[in-house]
Design an enzyme around this catalytic site. Structure first.
Site, mmCIF file in Angstrom:
data_model
loop_
_atom_site.group_PDB
_atom_site.id
_atom_site.type_symbol
_atom_site.label_atom_id
_atom_site.label_comp_id
_atom_site.label_asym_id
_atom_site.label_seq_id
_atom_site.Cartn_x
_atom_site.Cartn_y
_atom_site.Cartn_z
ATOM 1 N N LYS A 69 0.797 -1.231 0.000
ATOM 2 C CA LYS A 69 0.000 0.000 0.000
ATOM 3 C C LYS A 69 0.830 1.283 0.000
ATOM 4 O O LYS A 69 0.451 2.260 -0.627
ATOM 5 C CB LYS A 69 -0.942 0.013 1.218
ATOM 6 C CG LYS A 69 -2.072 -1.010 1.117
ATOM 7 C CD LYS A 69 -3.006 -0.894 2.310
ATOM 8 C CE LYS A 69 -4.208 -1.806 2.160
ATOM 9 N NZ LYS A 69 -5.214 -1.580 3.188
ATOM 10 N N ASP A 119 -9.953 3.062 2.191
ATOM 11 C CA ASP A 119 -10.124 2.454 3.517
ATOM 12 C C ASP A 119 -10.815 3.418 4.486
ATOM 13 O O ASP A 119 -11.632 3.009 5.307
ATOM 14 C CB ASP A 119 -8.763 2.051 4.102
ATOM 15 C CG ASP A 119 -8.180 0.822 3.426
ATOM 16 O OD1 ASP A 119 -8.965 0.017 2.885
ATOM 17 O OD2 ASP A 119 -6.954 0.666 3.433
#
Ligand code: ATR
Length: 278
Positions: A70, A107
């Site tokens: 990420k 997220d």
């Protein structure tokens, strides 16, 4: 760019076979009558850039990105959305028509949508939020809560330095606390979020006394294997509203599907039941 009607996306991770995202996105492709596939992409850390740069040539619309890529993807992308930039991590890449790569972090959206769905009574102004953990997930959640208007965010981490780095990046309303303080900082809190791996299958349960936590507080565990973690069981038993971790996974997937395929997919009870049964 693509003349093909077969839509492609996937999830890049290392390892990746545990990911539940293929199940969800393939179901949505089917529901919306779109020919296509969402596949697991097992990509070793030293191949991430080559893999990402190959997406346009392979006619991929984009991909999700999971651990441990990420942070790397946030660095590689040609454009990065403000949230991913602030969080320092991206979980979604979209291939643009000119072949460039845009990176997003969904997220934080997944977290706040799941919280509002699971605890409709929760309000940002209600009181402090306590976040256990200071990793990538915690950073996205601190970002979400700060955007939502929570003015006192207490980050508690086993490694205090990591929490201190986090508060340097997120500023004023966020404070760092040692792991030994985890029970005390619950005093007056309106929200408790576990982002550590404690409580996950194969991991020890979270060792935390909830005595100081007000009964009106919401307890959100982002662990979703199992869905009912020991923390959630204990919280519900004393009257706190509990929110499980599946919602965050489901809600971060909607904007990704939209980014790639131009459709907002629905999170129906059937979809949730399918993912719960998985
Ligand atoms: P993620 O992207 O899911 O946040 P991560 O960046 O690896 O994953 O972060 C995991 C978090 O769980 C960290 O805050 C970690 O604490 P450290 O920074 O001290 O490593 C926390 N964590 C993992 N195992 C733990 C344990 N047994 N007790 C307490 N915290 C733990």
């Amino acid at each position: 760019m693509s003349q093909d009607k077969f839509r492609l996306a996937g999830v890049m991770g290392w390892p990746v076979m545990h990911s539940r995202s293929p199940r969800l996105h393939n179901k949505w492709l089917q529901i919306h009558g779109l020919a296509g596939a969402y596949v697991p992409l097992a990509i070793a850390p030293d191949r991430v850039e080559a893999a990402l740069r190959a997406l346009p040539a392979l006619n991929f619309s984009g991909c999700n990105v999971t651990i441990p890529h990420k942070e790397e993807v946030a660095r590689i992308a040609d454009w990065i959305d403000p949230a991913a930039k602030a969080i320092g991590a991206a979980n979604c890449v979209a291939v643009q028509t000119d072949g460039s790569l845009s990176a997003f972090n969904h997220d934080h959206i997944g977290f706040i949508e799941a919280l509002r769905e699971g605890a409709p009574g929760w309000r940002a102004g209600q009181g402090p939020a306590v976040i256990l953990g200071a990793g990538g997930a915690a950073r996205a959640i601190v970002y979400a809560l700060r955007e939502a208007g929570v003015s006192d965010i207490r980050v508690v981490n086993r490694t205090l330095e990591r929490a201190e780095t986090l508060i340097e990046d997120f500023g004023n309303n966020v404070s760092a606390h040692a792991w030994e303080q985890r029970a005390d900082v619950l005093t007056g809190a309106a929200l408790l979020v576990n982002t550590t791996s404690n409580g996950m299958v194969g991991q020890p349960p979270l060792d935390l006394s909830l005595d100081a936590l007000p009964r009106g507080a919401v307890v959100n565990d982002i662990v979703y294997t199992p869905l009912e973690t020991p923390l959630l069981v204990a919280a519900r038993a004393r009257g706190n509203v509990g929110v499980d971790g599946l919602g965050m996974l489901l809600h971060q997937a909607r904007p990704a599907f939209h980014e790639w395929f131009g459709i907002w997919p629905e999170l129906t009870p059937e979809i949730r039941a399918m993912m719960e049964a998985d």
